[in-house]
Scaffold this motif. Structure first.
Motif, PDB file in Angstrom:
ATOM      1  N   TRP A 127      27.657  11.630  29.173  1.00 28.34           N
ATOM      2  CA  TRP A 127      28.306  11.108  30.385  1.00 28.34           C
ATOM      3  C   TRP A 127      29.290  12.128  30.956  1.00 28.34           C
ATOM      4  O   TRP A 127      29.308  12.371  32.166  1.00 28.34           O
ATOM      5  CB  TRP A 127      29.040   9.800  30.097  1.00 28.34           C
ATOM      6  CG  TRP A 127      28.112   8.628  30.002  1.00 28.34           C
ATOM      7  CD1 TRP A 127      27.797   7.938  28.872  1.00 28.34           C
ATOM      8  CD2 TRP A 127      27.364   8.023  31.055  1.00 28.34           C
ATOM      9  NE1 TRP A 127      26.895   6.948  29.163  1.00 28.34           N
ATOM     10  CE2 TRP A 127      26.615   6.970  30.497  1.00 28.34           C
ATOM     11  CE3 TRP A 127      27.255   8.278  32.421  1.00 28.34           C
ATOM     12  CZ2 TRP A 127      25.765   6.168  31.261  1.00 28.34           C
ATOM     13  CZ3 TRP A 127      26.402   7.473  33.176  1.00 28.34           C
ATOM     14  CH2 TRP A 127      25.683   6.444  32.603  1.00 28.34           C
ATOM     15  N   ALA A 128      30.092  12.728  30.108  1.00 24.07           N
ATOM     16  CA  ALA A 128      31.062  13.730  30.573  1.00 24.07           C
ATOM     17  C   ALA A 128      30.349  14.950  31.143  1.00 24.07           C
ATOM     18  O   ALA A 128      30.759  15.504  32.168  1.00 24.07           O
ATOM     19  CB  ALA A 128      31.983  14.132  29.423  1.00 24.07           C
ATOM     20  N   ALA A 129      29.259  15.369  30.502  1.00 23.26           N
ATOM     21  CA  ALA A 129      28.498  16.527  30.968  1.00 23.26           C
ATOM     22  C   ALA A 129      27.864  16.250  32.331  1.00 23.26           C
ATOM     23  O   ALA A 129      27.866  17.111  33.209  1.00 23.26           O
ATOM     24  CB  ALA A 129      27.423  16.909  29.958  1.00 23.26           C
ATOM     25  N   GLN A 130      27.322  15.055  32.523  1.00 19.96           N
ATOM     26  CA  GLN A 130      26.732  14.705  33.822  1.00 19.96           C
ATOM     27  C   GLN A 130      27.777  14.803  34.929  1.00 19.96           C
ATOM     28  O   GLN A 130      27.509  15.351  35.998  1.00 19.96           O
ATOM     29  CB  GLN A 130      26.146  13.282  33.772  1.00 19.96           C
ATOM     30  CG  GLN A 130      24.889  13.162  32.957  1.00 19.96           C
ATOM     31  CD  GLN A 130      23.679  13.746  33.649  1.00 19.96           C
ATOM     32  OE1 GLN A 130      23.533  13.666  34.866  1.00 19.96           O
ATOM     33  NE2 GLN A 130      22.800  14.341  32.882  1.00 19.96           N
ATOM     34  N   ASP A 131      28.970  14.273  34.682  1.00 19.02           N
ATOM     35  CA  ASP A 131      30.034  14.331  35.686  1.00 19.02           C
ATOM     36  C   ASP A 131      30.430  15.771  35.996  1.00 19.02           C
ATOM     37  O   ASP A 131      30.529  16.171  37.162  1.00 19.02           O
ATOM     38  CB  ASP A 131      31.272  13.555  35.216  1.00 19.02           C
ATOM     39  CG  ASP A 131      31.068  12.052  35.244  1.00 19.02           C
ATOM     40  OD1 ASP A 131      30.111  11.585  35.887  1.00 19.02           O
ATOM     41  OD2 ASP A 131      31.880  11.346  34.606  1.00 19.02           O
ATOM     42  N   GLU A 132      30.666  16.547  34.950  1.00 16.24           N
ATOM     43  CA  GLU A 132      31.093  17.941  35.139  1.00 16.24           C
ATOM     44  C   GLU A 132      30.001  18.760  35.825  1.00 16.24           C
ATOM     45  O   GLU A 132      30.283  19.556  36.727  1.00 16.24           O
ATOM     46  CB  GLU A 132      31.456  18.558  33.789  1.00 16.24           C
ATOM     47  CG  GLU A 132      31.951  19.976  33.867  1.00 16.24           C
ATOM     48  CD  GLU A 132      33.312  20.130  34.529  1.00 16.24           C
ATOM     49  OE1 GLU A 132      33.573  21.210  35.095  1.00 16.24           O
ATOM     50  OE2 GLU A 132      34.124  19.183  34.478  1.00 16.24           O
ATOM     51  N   LEU A 142      19.366  17.168  38.024  1.00 17.91           N
ATOM     52  CA  LEU A 142      19.963  17.974  36.972  1.00 17.91           C
ATOM     53  C   LEU A 142      19.810  17.279  35.632  1.00 17.91           C
ATOM     54  O   LEU A 142      19.595  16.073  35.549  1.00 17.91           O
ATOM     55  CB  LEU A 142      21.432  18.287  37.256  1.00 17.91           C
ATOM     56  CG  LEU A 142      22.482  17.185  37.232  1.00 17.91           C
ATOM     57  CD1 LEU A 142      22.961  16.897  35.818  1.00 17.91           C
ATOM     58  CD2 LEU A 142      23.671  17.579  38.076  1.00 17.91           C
ATOM     59  N   THR A 143      19.894  18.075  34.599  1.00 16.87           N
ATOM     60  CA  THR A 143      19.912  17.579  33.233  1.00 16.87           C
ATOM     61  C   THR A 143      20.903  18.435  32.459  1.00 16.87           C
ATOM     62  O   THR A 143      21.331  19.478  32.945  1.00 16.87           O
ATOM     63  CB  THR A 143      18.500  17.597  32.598  1.00 16.87           C
ATOM     64  OG1 THR A 143      18.521  16.861  31.372  1.00 16.87           O
ATOM     65  CG2 THR A 143      17.999  18.999  32.364  1.00 16.87           C
ATOM     66  N   THR A 144      21.281  17.963  31.287  1.00 17.16           N
ATOM     67  CA  THR A 144      22.281  18.678  30.504  1.00 17.16           C
ATOM     68  C   THR A 144      21.827  18.842  29.062  1.00 17.16           C
ATOM     69  O   THR A 144      21.058  18.039  28.542  1.00 17.16           O
ATOM     70  CB  THR A 144      23.626  17.915  30.509  1.00 17.16           C
ATOM     71  OG1 THR A 144      23.443  16.626  29.927  1.00 17.16           O
ATOM     72  CG2 THR A 144      24.171  17.764  31.906  1.00 17.16           C
ATOM     73  N   CYS A 196      24.267  23.200  31.927  1.00 18.71           N
ATOM     74  CA  CYS A 196      23.832  22.422  33.085  1.00 18.71           C
ATOM     75  C   CYS A 196      22.561  23.070  33.636  1.00 18.71           C
ATOM     76  O   CYS A 196      22.545  24.273  33.906  1.00 18.71           O
ATOM     77  CB  CYS A 196      24.898  22.438  34.178  1.00 18.71           C
ATOM     78  SG  CYS A 196      26.559  21.935  33.650  1.00 18.71           S
ATOM     79  N   LEU A 197      21.519  22.244  33.826  1.00 18.72           N
ATOM     80  CA  LEU A 197      20.231  22.760  34.293  1.00 18.72           C
ATOM     81  C   LEU A 197      19.777  22.017  35.540  1.00 18.72           C
ATOM     82  O   LEU A 197      19.886  20.788  35.621  1.00 18.72           O
ATOM     83  CB  LEU A 197      19.170  22.575  33.206  1.00 18.72           C
ATOM     84  CG  LEU A 197      19.453  23.285  31.904  1.00 18.72           C
ATOM     85  CD1 LEU A 197      19.381  22.312  30.757  1.00 18.72           C
ATOM     86  CD2 LEU A 197      18.480  24.407  31.709  1.00 18.72           C
TER      87      LEU A 197
END
Length: 88
Positions: free
Chosen positions: A25-30, A50-52, A69-70
């Motif tokens: 969740w944090a990675a998606q936001d960032e 995007l995906t992480t 981040c991809l």
């Protein structure tokens, strides 16, 4: 196809693994925040998705704190070239 557009280190508040859901969740936001800077258009308006990649329990244990981040094609297909400054 995928394209790496950002990497960053997770703030490490201690040695305890925060959990895959929390990291995701944090990675998606960032990554969404960094997306517009890279592509030139808001994540929500772009044709890209995007995906992480986040640290797992076992990689966290050996010091991995890197989030990647991809960018991926929004329709599940492929794209040619780079999404950098694509404005789409």
């Amino acid at each position: 196809s995928m394209e790496v557009f950002a990497q960053y280190e997770v703030d490490d508040d201690g040695d305890r693994y925060p959990g895959s859901s929390e990291l995701t969740w944090a990675a998606q936001d960032e990554c969404r925040e960094r997306f517009e800077e890279y592509v030139g258009e808001s994540y929500w308006d772009s044709r890209f998705d995007l995906t992480t990649l986040t640290p797992s329990f076992s990689t966290w244990d050996v010091g991995d704190r890197t989030v990647t981040c991809l960018i991926v094609a929004g329709d599940g297909g492929t794209f040619v070239g780079s999404a950098r400054a694509a404005d789409r």
